[in-house]
Enzyme design. Structure first.
Site, short mmCIF file in Angstrom:
data_model
loop_
_atom_site.label_atom_id
_atom_site.label_comp_id
_atom_site.label_asym_id
_atom_site.label_seq_id
_atom_site.Cartn_x
_atom_site.Cartn_y
_atom_site.Cartn_z
N ASP A 207 0.84 -1.20 0.00
CA ASP A 207 0.00 0.00 0.00
C ASP A 207 0.88 1.26 0.00
O ASP A 207 1.86 1.35 0.74
CB ASP A 207 -0.86 -0.03 1.28
CG ASP A 207 -1.95 1.02 1.28
OD1 ASP A 207 -2.81 0.96 0.41
OD2 ASP A 207 -1.91 1.89 2.17
N GLU A 257 14.70 -15.12 0.05
CA GLU A 257 15.09 -16.26 0.90
C GLU A 257 14.09 -17.41 0.77
O GLU A 257 14.37 -18.52 1.23
CB GLU A 257 15.14 -15.84 2.37
CG GLU A 257 16.30 -14.93 2.72
CD GLU A 257 16.19 -14.46 4.17
OE1 GLU A 257 15.58 -15.18 5.01
OE2 GLU A 257 16.70 -13.36 4.45
#
Ligand code: GLC
Length: 553
Positions: A207, A257
């Site tokens: 956002d 990751e």
């Protein structure tokens, strides 16, 4: 699972369906949508053929901005359900081959977030206040805001607290901005990313991604308009500040990751293609909404210009373009395209920009269907806002006393805001609330127009030519045809009122083609098999105005 969706770069081609949880489906009968409602409608989404869902904020919230004021980023709002239900939804969506993206709100928290409450309690000069943007006021006794920044919803961007300091909120007073220079802020949000990634969530929509960094001198705007001109050499003090990129490099390292690959999509309103592309460099965000497409009027030259600029700027950073026609913040496309498209404000996106222009909703509906097929044929990914697949128009007549959007209140009742695109969905032509809630439930949180029965999902299901069946057919073809999704296009010459392009390899001379007629006269089509059309072709196989056709030829 669909082959491409199983790949690590699934986000390069994905069709993402936006769920606005308050308005999607209400299972428990309180008049507000919920997680159980989403779970119950997963078969609808699987049959529609979307690759992913993006769920607007579902976190605990006082709801001053419909959930974009988050008081706890690591739980579920009780009105919507529980964390266990959210986990079940993620598992069920994955089992149906659908990725799950959720919404993170990092520019501001709720004023009820524990960190803001602690900052208020600790008082001026405390370490707790440094996580937010507290300042002394200006004027002889600090009685004026620290600078002239304005809230996006109207009125000053500063609110004064009891001890005399002011805090910054680029949105509602219940949405205080955080200070992204602070390591505590960075750690807090990194923990939130990991919390949800560890639960199997596939990505985040970010956002107000262009608002997180500020010019820390906090200079006055002095009337500076945004977006800045294409060639501006100065920056804006609180939108699209260069410091934001460092934050996203950190976030990318976290996402990388994880396997399968997690992805980000930024909500970035910058109005300049090269500035948008800067967020999509290989070590930053994966994708961003292309609001230039959404704001382009239904005019061939404007659309062509936006498509070309988008493809070129994204190619420069090896990012896939995305295409979007609507979301929970903008007037629905059927109602935008129902208006005269000439002479619109370049940022025209809300109802307020279109009111006063007579609406032809049948025309708007035809154009919205043609725009959807155009969008799904363009290179890259696409977004569908809930209800677009039903051809829903904006609800323009919500009575003033029912409006809930802070825009309505902060504009002093001059701008109806965004409630018209947030009205609960019609699932069944019969029944109270058109099947949004079970019969006998509380009234929907926003009133539904009484004439929405023909838009209901069950009224369109299996009906040839319905908007729902058009979307299903388009997304099915998009999955089957290797040419669609990520890649490039080649423009064809269809005349000045036509957007025509080919996709895919040319080895046998037969290619996928998309033709959209934006003129007032029918146009001739090349030979080839018609795969799908947004409306009936003329008897002599001409393409009528405001219609898109997919061909193999
Ligand atoms: C984004 C959201 C919008 C919200 C605002 C503040 O623009 O899409 O709904 O009001 O941010 O969080």
């Amino acid at each position: 699972m669909d082959g491409r969706n199983a790949r690590d770069d699934w986000w390069r081609h994905a069709v993402v369906y936006q769920i606005y949880p308050r308005s999607f489906a209400d299972a428990n009968g309180d008049g507000v949508g919920d997680v159980a409602g989403i779970r119950a409608k997963l078969p609808h989404l699987a049959a529609l053929g979307v690759d992913a869902i993006w769920i607007s904020p579902w976190y605990p919230s006082p709801m001053v901005d419909a959930g974009y004021d988050v008081s706890d980023y690591r739980d579920i709002e009780p009105v919507f359900g529980t964390l266990a239900e959210a986990d079940a939804l993620v598992a069920e969506a994955h089992a149906a081959g659908i990725k799950v993206i959720i919404d993170i709100v990092p520019n501001h928290t709720s004023d009820q977030h524990a960190l803001f409450r602690a900052a208020l309690a600790a008082g001026p000069g405390s370490p707790e206040r440094e996580l937010y943007i507290f300042r002394e006021g200006s004027g002889s006794s600090g009685e004026l805001p620290p600078n002239d920044w304005q809230s996006n919803f109207g009125g000053p961007a500063w609110t004064r607290v009891a001890d005399g300091q002011w805090y910054l909120h680029l949105f509602a007073p219940g949405q205080p901005d955080v200070d992204w220079r602070h390591p505590g802020v960075r750690a807090e949000f990194e923990q939130t990313l990991r919390f949800w990634f560890d639960r199997g969530v596939d990505g985040f929509r970010i956002d107000v991604a262009h608002g997180m960094a500020k010019d820390w001198e906090l200079p006055d705007l002095d009337g500076l308009e945004f977006p800045l001109p294409e060639d501006a050499e100065h920056d804006h003090p609180h939108w699209d500040q260069p410091g934001v990129h460092e934050i996203f490099r950190e976030w990318r390292r976290v996402a990388d990751e994880y396997r399968p690959s997690r992805a980000f999509c930024g909500e970035i309103w910058v109005g300049r293609a090269h500035r948008l592309a800067a967020y999509l460099r290989p070590d930053e965000l994966h994708t961003a909404f292309n609001f230039d497409f959404l704001m382009a009027p239904w005019l061939p030259g404007e659309l062509r210009r936006v498509i070309d600029a988008t493809i070129a700027s994204h190619a420069a950073v090896s990012a896939p373009p995305t295409w979007v026609l609507g979301n929970h913040d903008v007037c629905r496309p059927v109602s935008r395209y129902a208006r005269d498209q000439h002479g619109l404000d370049p940022m025209a996106r809300n109802l307020v920009h279109y009111q006063g222009r007579p609406a032809d909703l049948a025309l708007g509906g035809r154009r919205a269907r043609a725009a959807a097929l155009l969008m799904f044929a363009l290179p890259g990914g696409a977004y569908v806002y809930q209800g677009e697949e039903l051809g829903l128009p904006e609800a323009e007549d919500i009575p003033a006393e029912a409006l809930q959007d802070p825009v309505w209140f902060q504009s002093g009742g001059t701008d109806k805001g965004r409630d018209g695109c947030r009205v609960p969905l019609p699932w069944t032509a019969a029944g109270e609330s058109f099947g949004f809630s079970p019969d006998g439930a509380a009234a929907p949180w926003l009133p539904q127009p009484s004439d929405w029965a023909p838009f209901a999902a069950d009224a369109q299901d299996g009906v040839p030519g319905s908007t729902l069946e058009l979307y299903r057919a388009a997304l099915k073809l998009r999955r089957e045809l290797g040419e669609l999704g990520d890649g490039s296009l080649e423009w064809l010459d269809g005349g000045e009122n036509v957007l025509a392009f080919a996709r895919g390899a040319d080895a046998d001379g037969v290619r996928f083609q998309c033709w959209t007629n934006l003129g007032s006269e029918p146009v001739g089509l090349p030979a080839g098999e018609v795969l799908l059309a947004s409306g009936a072709l003329d008897a002599d196989r001409k393409l009528p105005s405001d219609t898109t056709v997919w061909l193999r030829g």
